[in-house]
Motif scaffolding. Structure first.
Motif, PDB file in Angstrom:
ATOM      1  N   UNK A 297       0.822  -1.225   0.000  1.00 26.09           N
ATOM      2  CA  UNK A 297       0.000   0.000   0.000  1.00 26.09           C
ATOM      3  C   UNK A 297       0.854   1.272   0.000  1.00 26.09           C
ATOM      4  N   UNK A 298       1.936   1.253   0.754  1.00 25.81           N
ATOM      5  CA  UNK A 298       2.826   2.414   0.803  1.00 25.81           C
ATOM      6  C   UNK A 298       3.517   2.597  -0.552  1.00 25.81           C
ATOM      7  N   UNK A 299       3.881   1.506  -1.207  1.00 21.44           N
ATOM      8  CA  UNK A 299       4.535   1.584  -2.513  1.00 21.44           C
ATOM      9  C   UNK A 299       3.594   2.179  -3.559  1.00 21.44           C
ATOM     10  N   UNK A 300       2.323   1.798  -3.503  1.00 19.19           N
ATOM     11  CA  UNK A 300       1.350   2.374  -4.439  1.00 19.19           C
ATOM     12  C   UNK A 300       1.217   3.875  -4.200  1.00 19.19           C
ATOM     13  N   UNK A 301       1.306   4.278  -2.943  1.00 21.90           N
ATOM     14  CA  UNK A 301       1.270   5.694  -2.593  1.00 21.90           C
ATOM     15  C   UNK A 301       2.511   6.408  -3.159  1.00 21.90           C
ATOM     16  N   UNK A 302       3.665   5.772  -3.053  1.00 18.51           N
ATOM     17  CA  UNK A 302       4.914   6.353  -3.554  1.00 18.51           C
ATOM     18  C   UNK A 302       4.898   6.569  -5.063  1.00 18.51           C
ATOM     19  N   UNK A 303       4.131   5.758  -5.792  1.00 25.87           N
ATOM     20  CA  UNK A 303       4.098   5.900  -7.258  1.00 25.87           C
ATOM     21  C   UNK A 303       3.650   7.293  -7.691  1.00 25.87           C
ATOM     22  N   UNK A 304       2.818   7.931  -6.885  1.00 25.41           N
ATOM     23  CA  UNK A 304       2.320   9.268  -7.214  1.00 25.41           C
ATOM     24  C   UNK A 304       3.152  10.385  -6.606  1.00 25.41           C
ATOM     25  N   UNK A 305       4.221  10.026  -5.951  1.00 24.83           N
ATOM     26  CA  UNK A 305       5.034  11.020  -5.265  1.00 24.83           C
ATOM     27  C   UNK A 305       5.813  11.900  -6.249  1.00 24.83           C
ATOM     28  N   UNK A 306       5.898  13.191  -5.969  1.00 26.07           N
ATOM     29  CA  UNK A 306       6.748  14.053  -6.803  1.00 26.07           C
ATOM     30  C   UNK A 306       8.237  13.815  -6.535  1.00 26.07           C
ATOM     31  N   UNK A 307       8.537  13.125  -5.432  1.00 22.67           N
ATOM     32  CA  UNK A 307       9.922  12.798  -5.097  1.00 22.67           C
ATOM     33  C   UNK A 307      10.364  11.618  -5.961  1.00 22.67           C
ATOM     34  N   UNK A 308      11.328  11.862  -6.834  1.00 23.19           N
ATOM     35  CA  UNK A 308      11.778  10.847  -7.792  1.00 23.19           C
ATOM     36  C   UNK A 308      12.387   9.626  -7.105  1.00 23.19           C
ATOM     37  N   UNK A 309      13.093   9.838  -6.022  1.00 21.26           N
ATOM     38  CA  UNK A 309      13.706   8.713  -5.291  1.00 21.26           C
ATOM     39  C   UNK A 309      12.631   7.775  -4.744  1.00 21.26           C
ATOM     40  N   UNK A 310      11.601   8.343  -4.138  1.00 22.67           N
ATOM     41  CA  UNK A 310      10.505   7.522  -3.616  1.00 22.67           C
ATOM     42  C   UNK A 310       9.813   6.768  -4.751  1.00 22.67           C
ATOM     43  N   UNK A 311       9.507   7.493  -5.813  1.00 25.07           N
ATOM     44  CA  UNK A 311       8.754   6.899  -6.926  1.00 25.07           C
ATOM     45  C   UNK A 311       9.536   5.774  -7.592  1.00 25.07           C
ATOM     46  N   UNK A 312      10.817   6.005  -7.875  1.00 23.60           N
ATOM     47  CA  UNK A 312      11.613   4.968  -8.531  1.00 23.60           C
ATOM     48  C   UNK A 312      11.884   3.796  -7.601  1.00 23.60           C
ATOM     49  N   UNK A 313      11.951   4.057  -6.301  1.00 28.27           N
ATOM     50  CA  UNK A 313      12.084   2.968  -5.332  1.00 28.27           C
ATOM     51  C   UNK A 313      10.823   2.110  -5.334  1.00 28.27           C
ATOM     52  N   UNK A 314       9.678   2.751  -5.481  1.00 24.30           N
ATOM     53  CA  UNK A 314       8.420   2.003  -5.556  1.00 24.30           C
ATOM     54  C   UNK A 314       8.384   1.130  -6.802  1.00 24.30           C
ATOM     55  N   UNK A 315       8.856   1.661  -7.922  1.00 24.15           N
ATOM     56  CA  UNK A 315       8.917   0.869  -9.160  1.00 24.15           C
ATOM     57  C   UNK A 315       9.786  -0.359  -8.926  1.00 24.15           C
ATOM     58  N   UNK A 316      10.980  -0.133  -8.407  1.00 23.41           N
ATOM     59  CA  UNK A 316      11.909  -1.238  -8.149  1.00 23.41           C
ATOM     60  C   UNK A 316      11.294  -2.263  -7.197  1.00 23.41           C
ATOM     61  N   UNK A 317      10.721  -1.776  -6.100  1.00 23.08           N
ATOM     62  CA  UNK A 317      10.175  -2.673  -5.080  1.00 23.08           C
ATOM     63  C   UNK A 317       8.993  -3.484  -5.606  1.00 23.08           C
ATOM     64  N   UNK A 318       8.111  -2.844  -6.355  1.00 25.58           N
ATOM     65  CA  UNK A 318       6.947  -3.577  -6.880  1.00 25.58           C
ATOM     66  C   UNK A 318       7.369  -4.617  -7.919  1.00 25.58           C
ATOM     67  N   UNK A 319       8.365  -4.311  -8.712  1.00 25.71           N
ATOM     68  CA  UNK A 319       8.877  -5.295  -9.679  1.00 25.71           C
ATOM     69  C   UNK A 319       9.546  -6.438  -8.917  1.00 25.71           C
ATOM     70  N   UNK A 320      10.275  -6.119  -7.877  1.00 28.05           N
ATOM     71  CA  UNK A 320      10.955  -7.149  -7.079  1.00 28.05           C
ATOM     72  C   UNK A 320       9.946  -8.062  -6.390  1.00 28.05           C
ATOM     73  N   UNK A 321       8.896  -7.477  -5.828  1.00 33.53           N
ATOM     74  CA  UNK A 321       7.880  -8.279  -5.128  1.00 33.53           C
ATOM     75  C   UNK A 321       7.034  -9.095  -6.101  1.00 33.53           C
ATOM     76  N   UNK A 322       6.768  -8.534  -7.280  1.00 34.88           N
ATOM     77  CA  UNK A 322       6.004  -9.200  -8.343  1.00 34.88           C
ATOM     78  C   UNK A 322       4.694  -9.782  -7.801  1.00 34.88           C
ATOM     79  N   UNK A 323       4.113 -10.713  -8.473  1.00 38.03           N
ATOM     80  CA  UNK A 323       2.898 -11.376  -8.018  1.00 38.03           C
ATOM     81  C   UNK A 323       1.648 -10.870  -8.715  1.00 38.03           C
ATOM     82  N   UNK A 324       0.696 -11.770  -8.878  1.00 39.08           N
ATOM     83  CA  UNK A 324      -0.570 -11.441  -9.536  1.00 39.08           C
ATOM     84  C   UNK A 324      -1.350 -10.387  -8.756  1.00 39.08           C
ATOM     85  N   UNK A 325      -1.244 -10.413  -7.422  1.00 38.54           N
ATOM     86  CA  UNK A 325      -1.962  -9.427  -6.615  1.00 38.54           C
ATOM     87  C   UNK A 325      -1.487  -8.009  -6.931  1.00 38.54           C
TER      88      UNK A 325
END
Length: 180
Positions: free
Chosen positions: A44-72
């Motif tokens: 849930x926090x990662x989905x929130x980070x996707x909309x962040x204007x902070x590039x570090x947070x947003x790109x970390x969310x991209x990395x983390x969601x790809x790493x976690x993967x999963x159909x959910x």
């Protein structure tokens, strides 16, 4: 990030606290580390980070969601997509592309046409996927004369790499010239 790389699970409570920090320099790396450790509670926090204007947070969310993967994660991203603004949509397209979902390519192709400011970055992603339009964009960009600034030279290198990874070995002489 080191905690994630070495699998230091005892650090999870501290990393969870750091994830809540407003600074992207703290919350971003903690998101990456937690994803490497397989902590799925952070989505849930990662989905929130996707909309962040902070590039570090947003790109970390991209990395983390790809790493976690999963159909959910894929399904939740698709459900959230209509609510996202341009940058979050771009990041979602990137995640879905990395996760080999066809919607990722569709999203990025649409943004490539509609958002000229994102075109250079999207072209790098889609050219690797053998998207002809993106590859043509990069070839045209490589044929332009540009000032040899660090930013332009780095982009040239990234463009040549994307074309090569997309199956075009004819760019190797240009790559060699760039390295000289």
């Amino acid at each position: 990030i080191l905690s994630g790389l070495v699998g230091y699970r005892d650090g999870i409570p501290a990393l969870m606290n750091m994830l809540q920090d407003r600074s992207g320099d703290i919350s971003g790396p903690s998101a990456r580390a937690l994803a490497m450790l397989g902590v799925r509670d952070i989505t849930p926090k990662l989905f929130e980070f996707l909309s962040s204007p902070n590039e570090e947070k947003a790109e970390s969310a991209v990395y983390a969601l790809v790493t976690l993967d999963g159909d959910d994660i894929k399904e939740q991203l698709k459900q959230l997509l209509p609510r996202f603004e341009t940058m979050a949509t771009f990041r979602t397209g990137k995640i879905l592309l990395y996760l080999k979902e066809k919607e990722g390519r569709t999203i990025l192709s649409r943004l490539f046409e509609d958002k000229p400011t994102l075109r250079p970055e999207i072209a790098l992603l889609l050219a690797r996927e053998q998207d002809w339009t993106s590859q043509q964009y990069l070839r045209e960009r490589l044929n332009r004369r540009e000032n040899p600034t660090d930013i332009n030279l780095i982009y040239r290198g990234r463009a040549l790499t994307a074309l090569y990874e997309g199956g075009d070995p004819t760019v190797l002489p240009q790559y060699q010239a760039l390295l000289r």
